[in-house]
Design a protein around this motif. Sequence first.
Motif, PDB file in Angstrom:
ATOM      1  N   ALA A   1       4.842  11.222  -8.927  1.00 21.17           N
ATOM      2  CA  ALA A   1       4.081  10.472  -8.326  1.00 21.17           C
ATOM      3  C   ALA A   1       3.094   9.401  -9.011  1.00 21.17           C
ATOM      4  O   ALA A   1       2.996   8.126  -8.543  1.00 21.17           O
ATOM      5  CB  ALA A   1       3.046  11.351  -7.351  1.00 21.17           C
ATOM      6  N   ALA A   2       2.537   9.894 -10.158  1.00 23.38           N
ATOM      7  CA  ALA A   2       1.933   8.832 -10.944  1.00 23.38           C
ATOM      8  C   ALA A   2       2.796   7.550 -11.468  1.00 23.38           C
ATOM      9  O   ALA A   2       2.286   6.422 -11.302  1.00 23.38           O
ATOM     10  CB  ALA A   2       1.442   9.747 -12.348  1.00 23.38           C
TER      11      ALA A   2
ATOM     12  N   THR B   1       0.510   4.660  -0.895  1.00 24.69           N
ATOM     13  CA  THR B   1      -0.170   5.118  -2.188  1.00 24.69           C
ATOM     14  C   THR B   1      -1.296   5.950  -1.728  1.00 24.69           C
ATOM     15  O   THR B   1      -1.853   6.754  -2.532  1.00 24.69           O
ATOM     16  CB  THR B   1      -0.934   3.655  -2.946  1.00 24.69           C
TER      17      THR B   1
ATOM     18  N   ALA C   1      -0.368  12.664  -7.364  1.00 20.39           N
ATOM     19  CA  ALA C   1      -0.765  12.315  -8.954  1.00 20.39           C
ATOM     20  C   ALA C   1      -1.853  12.929  -9.643  1.00 20.39           C
ATOM     21  O   ALA C   1      -1.729  13.493 -10.714  1.00 20.39           O
ATOM     22  CB  ALA C   1      -0.727  10.680  -8.925  1.00 20.39           C
TER      23      ALA C   1
ATOM     24  N   TYR D   1      -2.361   5.245 -13.940  1.00 19.16           N
ATOM     25  CA  TYR D   1      -1.319   6.064 -13.685  1.00 19.16           C
ATOM     26  C   TYR D   1      -0.014   5.980 -14.369  1.00 19.16           C
ATOM     27  O   TYR D   1       0.746   6.909 -14.757  1.00 19.16           O
ATOM     28  CB  TYR D   1      -0.884   5.989 -12.308  1.00 19.16           C
TER      29      TYR D   1
ATOM     30  N   THR E   1       2.898   0.009  -0.227  1.00 18.75           N
ATOM     31  CA  THR E   1       1.419   0.059  -0.421  1.00 18.75           C
ATOM     32  C   THR E   1       0.948   1.029   0.243  1.00 18.75           C
ATOM     33  O   THR E   1      -0.194   1.623   0.086  1.00 18.75           O
ATOM     34  CB  THR E   1       0.750  -1.374  -0.385  1.00 18.75           C
TER      35      THR E   1
ATOM     36  N   LEU F   1       3.272   5.358  -8.558  1.00 16.18           N
ATOM     37  CA  LEU F   1       2.141   5.053  -8.008  1.00 16.18           C
ATOM     38  C   LEU F   1       2.088   3.545  -8.905  1.00 16.18           C
ATOM     39  O   LEU F   1       1.511   2.506  -8.517  1.00 16.18           O
ATOM     40  CB  LEU F   1       0.709   5.719  -8.130  1.00 16.18           C
TER      41      LEU F   1
ATOM     42  N   GLY G   1       8.356   6.827  -0.735  1.00 16.70           N
ATOM     43  CA  GLY G   1       7.625   5.706  -1.694  1.00 16.70           C
ATOM     44  C   GLY G   1       9.142   4.959  -2.473  1.00 16.70           C
ATOM     45  O   GLY G   1       8.973   3.820  -2.453  1.00 16.70           O
TER      46      GLY G   1
ATOM     47  N   SER H   1       0.544  -4.483  -4.807  1.00 13.24           N
ATOM     48  CA  SER H   1      -0.804  -4.484  -4.675  1.00 13.24           C
ATOM     49  C   SER H   1      -1.431  -5.754  -5.197  1.00 13.24           C
ATOM     50  O   SER H   1      -0.920  -6.162  -5.963  1.00 13.24           O
ATOM     51  CB  SER H   1      -1.376  -2.997  -5.305  1.00 13.24           C
TER      52      SER H   1
ATOM     53  N   LEU I   1       0.219   9.236  -2.179  1.00 11.40           N
ATOM     54  CA  LEU I   1       0.625   9.701  -3.415  1.00 11.40           C
ATOM     55  C   LEU I   1      -0.428  10.031  -4.399  1.00 11.40           C
ATOM     56  O   LEU I   1      -0.421  10.765  -5.295  1.00 11.40           O
ATOM     57  CB  LEU I   1       1.361   8.512  -4.063  1.00 11.40           C
ATOM     58  N   VAL I   2      -1.828   9.490  -4.201  1.00 13.55           N
ATOM     59  CA  VAL I   2      -2.948   9.492  -5.085  1.00 13.55           C
ATOM     60  C   VAL I   2      -3.385  10.974  -5.200  1.00 13.55           C
ATOM     61  O   VAL I   2      -3.222  11.536  -6.510  1.00 13.55           O
ATOM     62  CB  VAL I   2      -4.117   8.760  -4.845  1.00 13.55           C
TER      63      VAL I   2
ATOM     64  N   TYR J   1       1.345  -0.060  -7.567  1.00  8.92           N
ATOM     65  CA  TYR J   1       0.151  -0.880  -7.821  1.00  8.92           C
ATOM     66  C   TYR J   1       0.183  -2.052  -8.582  1.00  8.92           C
ATOM     67  O   TYR J   1      -0.002  -3.050  -8.328  1.00  8.92           O
ATOM     68  CB  TYR J   1      -0.903  -0.010  -8.539  1.00  8.92           C
TER      69      TYR J   1
END
Length: 267
Positions: A55-56, A41, A48, A78, A38, A59, A19, A67, A44-45, A63
Amino acid sequence: MHLDEGRRAAEAGDWIAAGHAFVRAAMEGSAQGAELATRVTVELVPLADSGSVEAAALLAGIYLEYSHESALPMAVRYARAAAEAGHPAGQRTYGYMLMMGLGVEEDRERAAELFRAAAEGGDAYGRFNLAQLVDDPDESLRLFEAAAREGIVVAGAVLADRLSALDRDEEALGWYVWAAERGHKGAMNAAACWYRDGFGTAPDPVQAVRWFFVMLAHGDGDGIHEAIQLAKAGALDEEQMREAGRLAGDPGAAEALISTVLGDGRA
């Protein structure tokens, strides 16, 4: 380079590294980098949500920047989580949302607090954002310079603008050139015009045309008209035009200018 780095990380299952690599590619203008960021993600979710602050924070940035606006609530979620956990990038991203009122109620005072925390945590963009909110002009200049020296090119261009407003023209020109050398188009134009008009230095048509040539190489054709006007006014001779082309790394632009201005009557 960043795209390949991201793909290798993805193949190894290191989604955070992937990422970050794709985001770096996107920041350098790669549409594919933004698209791949994107896509990451999805991977990554779960990280996170399992407690990965890195990761949070990543993200939230993806986003927010790459995104659809429908992802803004997720960006807020996040970013807030990363900021509350003390992650500098999360603090900076959530601070930016507060500063701009993106998905949250605008709160510039809290934004400044978060930017300062991010800056103290080593985040260069946190310094850049804080520089725009602090009341002390001297602190603002110091923060812009610190951000620039850590690689935030736009900070150098903004620092030049601020120095210009304070009539510190010689310093301002130095920072315009610094940012221009690192690809900032607005700074290229400013450097060209300042050399042409003698702001912060004696008029220097060779340097002016050099930066007009560099603008052209970066897809901005406005400067070439200025270069033609300078040459037609006799501000440069043929050899000086060639020197400008050499400094710009574009001898062909100099030959085209010579042909346009002197045509068949050149020496």
